[in-house]
Scaffold this active site. Structure first.
Site: not given
Ligand code: 0XW
Ligand code: MG
Length: 367
Positions: A56, A162, A164, A193, A218, A241, A265, A294, A320
């Protein structure tokens, strides 16, 4: 209040119901690292860092523990009074590795909060609210199913979703965005995202093909430089992000005017204390942002919520936490929970959560 002992634990967090799918990776289980700091006057503070796998962003669980091993011996005997001094002591032992230092920063604040009898939100400048909005993250999946879950989550009270996308053909991504919008409309704010997965060309196409849908885009592309080239070529606001790798990256993005908001984050930015700087920079430019991590259990969740409570509500894009994808809690008595799409800010001193004694088994390291 001096540091007497540091216990380090590894906690395995399997993803509830299978796989968490993003453009950049599929994850099935997470390896969280916890630090438990015991002081000479009997206080216990907790911190956590939990990379969402090794892909990630440039973080991984073994890296976190290796960094902890460099830092921890130098903290034994240190006075827990000045967070700045403790940060300096950590920097003198290890350059970078903010995501590991973040766990210590959390634990120091947890200790100071308990000693002073105030919640961590007070140490971060003071809460503006006692309840923060969450958002629901819809993984990459078949567009119809994504839209169905989106509608359910809005009914459950989430004010933001959100969606993805990425890692598949453009047609499916465009369909997912349209179907979610048809299912929820203005009832929830939407972020789309890309998790670094789109080329600049694909991002421009998606922007055009979803022109009338009010979403924020995002981290569509891999690097900040690629995203910078979208300025003036896409109509949707662009949030960064993964590119917010440290405070300087945020400063750069704001000063270049290439970000309309952020997905922050806590551990990536080096901890709660460092997060207050980017929070304040965003306030200066009226930029919205989230307060996430994350992944992680109740320690990270509590950290995110304490910080989120200090952000001006009109710019708060939600916190989140991994609860929807994790079985159980570290602290069954005082868990951090999402209720009707919102999360109550812990009011007890420190972080306000304490893992059940012994729940992580034997420490993987003791200093
Ligand atoms: C939705 N999140 C906060 C959880 C996953 O780690 C991915 C992340 C994101 O926004 O990229
Ligand atoms: Mg993101």
């Amino acid at each position: 209040m001096r540091i007497d002992r540091i216990n380090v634990y590894s906690a395995q967090l399997p993803v509830k119901n299978g796989v968490y799918r993003m453009a950049s990776a599929d994850v099935e289980a997470l390896d969280s690292t916890l630090v438990e700091i015991v002081t000479d006057d009997g206080f216990v503070g907790w911190g956590e860092t939990c990379p969402i796998g090794p892909v990630y962003q440039p973080h991984h669980a073994l890296g976190a523990r290796a960094a902890v091993a460099e830092i921890a011996p130098g903290l034994i005997g240190a006075e827990v009074a000045s967070i700045r001094l403790l940060a300096k002591q950590m920097d003198e032992r290890l350059n970078g590795h903010g995501y590991a230092k973040a766990a210590f920063d959390m634990a120091f604040l947890d200790l100071l909060g308990q000693k002073l009898g105030v919640p961590v939100s007070t140490l971060l400048g003071g809460a503006l609210t006692d309840r923060v909005p969450a958002y629901y993250s819809l993984i990459v999946g078949p567009p119809d199913e994504t839209a169905r879950i989106a509608a359910d989550k809005v009914t459950a009270g989430y004010p933001r979703l959100q969606v993805k996308i990425g890692g598949r053909n453009l047609e499916e991504d465009v369909a997912a965005v349209h179907k979610v919008w048809e299912a929820v409309g203005y009832k929830a704010r939407i972020a789309v995202d890309g998790n670094r997965g789109l080329t600049v060309a694909a991002a421009i196409h998606l922007d055009r093909l979803c022109q009338a849908i009010p979403f924020v885009f995002e981290q569509p592309c891999n690097t900040m430089d690629e995203i910078a080239t979208l300025k003036g070529r896409v109509t949707h606001p662009v949030y960064l992000d993964e590119s917010t790798e440290d405070q300087n990256a945020v400063l750069r993005a704001i000063s270049l005017g290439i970000a309309d908001g952020f997905g922050f984050k806590v551990t990536r930015l080096g901890g709660l204390t460092k997060m207050t700087t980017v929070r304040d920079l965003c306030a200066i430019r009226s930029l919205p942002h989230s307060c996430d991590d994350a992944w992680g259990g109740d320690i990270i969740a509590a950290a995110c919520i304490h910080l989120a409570a200090t952000v001006e509500p009109r710019r708060m894009e939600g916190a989140w936490i991994a609860q929807e994808y994790i079985q159980g809690h570290f602290d069954a008595k005082h868990p951090v929970v999402i209720s009707q799409g919102h999360i109550a800010v812990p009011q007890r001193p420190g972080l306000g959560v304490k893992p059940e004694p012994g729940m992580f088994g034997k420490p993987v390291a003791i200093y």
